[in-house]
Design an enzyme around this catalytic site. Structure first.
Site, short mmCIF file in Angstrom:
data_model
loop_
_atom_site.label_atom_id
_atom_site.label_comp_id
_atom_site.label_asym_id
_atom_site.label_seq_id
_atom_site.Cartn_x
_atom_site.Cartn_y
_atom_site.Cartn_z
N CYS A 142 -0.84 28.93 -16.06
CA CYS A 142 -1.33 29.38 -17.36
C CYS A 142 -1.86 28.20 -18.15
O CYS A 142 -1.23 27.73 -19.11
CB CYS A 142 -0.21 30.07 -18.13
SG CYS A 142 0.30 31.53 -17.26
N TYR A 167 -5.82 12.98 -13.97
CA TYR A 167 -6.76 11.85 -13.93
C TYR A 167 -8.21 12.27 -13.74
O TYR A 167 -9.06 11.40 -13.54
CB TYR A 167 -6.46 10.92 -12.75
CG TYR A 167 -5.05 10.51 -12.49
CD1 TYR A 167 -4.32 9.81 -13.46
CD2 TYR A 167 -4.45 10.78 -11.26
CE1 TYR A 167 -3.03 9.41 -13.19
CE2 TYR A 167 -3.17 10.37 -10.99
CZ TYR A 167 -2.46 9.68 -11.96
OH TYR A 167 -1.19 9.27 -11.68
N PRO A 222 0.82 -1.21 0.00
CA PRO A 222 0.00 0.00 0.00
C PRO A 222 0.85 1.27 0.00
O PRO A 222 1.87 1.34 0.69
CB PRO A 222 -0.78 -0.11 1.31
CG PRO A 222 0.13 -0.90 2.21
CD PRO A 222 0.85 -1.87 1.31
N GLY A 223 0.46 2.23 -0.77
CA GLY A 223 1.12 3.54 -0.75
C GLY A 223 0.11 4.58 -0.29
O GLY A 223 0.17 5.11 0.82
N ARG A 224 -0.88 4.83 -1.16
CA ARG A 224 -1.91 5.82 -0.90
C ARG A 224 -2.61 5.63 0.45
O ARG A 224 -2.83 6.59 1.18
CB ARG A 224 -2.95 5.72 -2.03
CG ARG A 224 -4.05 6.73 -2.00
CD ARG A 224 -5.16 6.30 -2.97
NE ARG A 224 -4.63 5.81 -4.23
CZ ARG A 224 -4.50 6.54 -5.32
NH1 ARG A 224 -4.90 7.79 -5.33
NH2 ARG A 224 -3.99 6.02 -6.42
N ARG A 248 -3.08 15.63 -9.87
CA ARG A 248 -4.00 14.51 -10.06
C ARG A 248 -5.33 14.92 -10.68
O ARG A 248 -5.93 14.17 -11.44
CB ARG A 248 -4.23 13.77 -8.74
CG ARG A 248 -2.97 13.04 -8.26
CD ARG A 248 -3.25 12.14 -7.06
NE ARG A 248 -4.14 11.06 -7.38
CZ ARG A 248 -5.42 10.98 -7.06
NH1 ARG A 248 -5.98 11.96 -6.36
NH2 ARG A 248 -6.15 9.96 -7.41
C1 LIG Z 1 1.80 2.12 -7.40
C2 LIG Z 1 2.11 0.78 -6.91
C3 LIG Z 1 1.77 0.43 -5.61
C4 LIG Z 1 1.04 1.35 -4.66
O1 LIG Z 1 -0.23 1.70 -5.10
P1 LIG Z 1 -1.23 2.49 -4.12
O2 LIG Z 1 -2.42 2.73 -4.97
O3 LIG Z 1 -0.54 3.76 -3.72
O4 LIG Z 1 -1.48 1.61 -2.95
C5 LIG Z 1 2.12 -0.83 -5.17
N1 LIG Z 1 2.78 -1.69 -5.97
C6 LIG Z 1 3.11 -1.40 -7.24
C7 LIG Z 1 3.83 -2.37 -8.05
C8 LIG Z 1 2.80 -0.15 -7.75
O5 LIG Z 1 3.13 0.14 -9.01
#
Ligand SMILES: *Cc1c(COP(=O)(O)O)cnc(C)c1O
Length: 467
Positions: free
Chosen positions: A391, A364, A313-315, A360
């Site tokens: 701009c 997106y 997880p990142g987000r 974003r």
């Molecule tokens: C972007 C990515 C993540 C993290 O995605 P989130 O939406 O931020 O949780 C994890 N693994 C891989 C391989 C990614 O490309």
């Protein structure tokens, strides 16, 4: 109050236009009795006076708490099915040495996808054995550096990469752990997932080529095969996409077992967060429980042991921890034709940042929300569009939300849930300096990434030296 005919159908007129919805704001955000946005004991006007605007404000305890809670949820649920879980923080969401230390202290490993991200994680003092390296086109230098540093795992993304990683491992006298990225044909986003036999994308190998690739990996003494890896998308709310992908991966995982050990299965990241009050992501505890149950039942059906499972997880770890604080410079009422043939007013509220600090929305069509940060107001809600100062007409931060109708130049406004993919995607478009990142915890604020100055912006301009 009736909603504006220009508002999208999901956007409700807020009952209280000053309220901070707990699903969108970080754990320690609140509104003071005098109406100011507060985070961990500091007010938005204090932060703006001290650090300027725009500024990314991170609720440190919230970020650390989410990292720890995410790990605990996956470890608990996979222990319950007789296995274990490793959680990697996806550094691409937002990485600096402070954040790398926060997540490492919470017990997470870290995923990096470039030499630069690797350098940040190593500079933070994170043990290389706890890092993973991704990417569909890692350079030879990046592979070499990662192997030399003792990186825990490299995610192989193409057939060409197998001998490259093997050669680097031999050169450094190491046995390098590797995963194989496969494309499960499942692509998920928010409420839907698409499952096809082949997905038209650049990452990973098609599932049917996995056996051949793993045999090649196993043919190198310098490589140690850990298992399959897959990442099905981002901002995913339910577990259905993960279930379909896990089922497809585990069938291949089973077929690989007779050829040697396959200790792990990596199901990637992509867990969604709330950006607006209309978003309702499944809580991480529930998601972990559902995914563990699906993996366990699929393994039972295939008559194999549940492997160690990894997530990325990142987000979900960093996104909700942060808001961006801006100052309003101008407002403008624009008469717009409605679909019904009438007309309605859209109020453009322009702030001192924009697509350079949050790409974003332009990139997106992402949805965000916004609240007054320096005061509360009794004025009626008015539909607004929060625009930046670039701009470019697509320079929008918040496409649709309501703010009190008396919003005016000089007001501070805050956009929540900007912790992930905002600073990391920031640019210097129009020569705006990237804003600082300020961490707040227990009433103390400190800069964790300095903002850029005009000298920074000119520092690489070789024409200055030539003159
Ligand atoms: C972007 C990515 C993540 C993290 O995605 P989130 O939406 O931020 O949780 C994890 N693994 C891989 C391989 C990614 O490309």
């Amino acid at each position: 109050m009736a909603s504006s005919p220009l508002a999208p159908s999901w956007l409700r007129v807020p009952e209280d236009v000053n309220a901070l919805s707990a699903s969108v704001w970080s754990a320690n955000a609140s509104r003071s009795t005098t109406g100011e946005l507060m985070v961990a004991g500091l007010s938005a006007p204090e932060l703006a006076a001290r650090f300027g605007t725009p500024v990314y404000v991170v609720d440190e305890a919230d970020a650390r708490g989410r990292a720890a809670d995410t790990l605990a949820a996956f470890q608990r649920e996979f222990a319950a099915v007789g296995s274990s879980a490793t959680v990697y923080y996806a550094g691409k969401a937002f990485l600096c040495t402070e954040v790398a230390r926060w997540v490492a202290e919470a017990g997470l490993n870290i995923d990096v996808c470039s030499g630069g991200e690797l350098a940040v994680a190593l500079a933070a003092g994170v043990d290389a054995a706890r890092l993973g390296l991704h990417g569909n086109n890692k350079s030879l230098a990046e592979i070499d550096r990662a192997v030399a540093a003792g990186i825990g795992a490299i995610v192989i993304d193409s057939l060409q990469e197998i001998p490259r990683v093997a050669a680097a491992a031999t050169r450094h006298g190491r046995r390098q752990g590797v995963r194989l990225r496969v494309n499960s044909g499942v692509h998920a986003h928010t409420h839907e997932f698409l499952a096809t036999a082949h997905e038209d994308q650049k990452f990973g190998l098609p599932l049917e080529h996995a056996a051949e690739a793993v045999a090649t990996i196993r043919g190198f003494d310098s490589l140690d095969f850990y298992g399959l890896h897959c990442h099905i998308g981002s901002q995913i709310f339910g577990s259905d996409g993960f279930a379909e992908s896990a089922a497809r991966l585990l069938a291949v995982h089973r077929d690989l077992l007779p050829g040697g050990p396959v200790p792990e299965l990596n199901l990637g990241g992509g867990f969604g967060i709330a950006y607006t009050s209309a978003d309702d992501p499944t809580p991480m505890d529930e998601l972990a429980r559902e995914i563990a149950r699906i993996v366990a039942s699929e393994c039972a059906r295939l008559d194999i042991a549940v492997p160690r499972v990894a997530f990325e997880p990142g987000r979900a770890v960093i996104g909700p921890s942060t808001f961006t604080l801006y100052e309003v410079g101008t407002t403008k009422d624009v008469e717009v034709q409605t679909d019904a043939g009438g007309s309605a007013v859209r109020r453009y509220v322009s702030v001192d940042g924009g697509m350079s600090d949050n790409a974003r929305t332009a990139l997106y069509g992402a949805d965000y929300s916004v609240r007054l940060a320096g005061r509360s107001s009794d004025a009626e809600p008015a539909l607004i569009r929060l625009a930046g100062k670039h701009c470019e007409s697509g320079d929008i931060v918040v496409t649709d939300d309501y703010l009190p109708a008396d919003v005016a130049p000089g007001d501070l406004v805050a956009v929540p849930a900007t912790g992930a993919y905002c600073w990391s995607l920031a640019s210097n478009y129009n020569y705006l300096g990237r804003p600082p990142v300020v961490a707040v915890r227990d009433g103390v604020a400190r800069v964790i990434v300095r903002g850029e100055t005009e000298s920074d912006l000119l520092a690489r301009d070789a024409g200055l030296d030539a003159r």
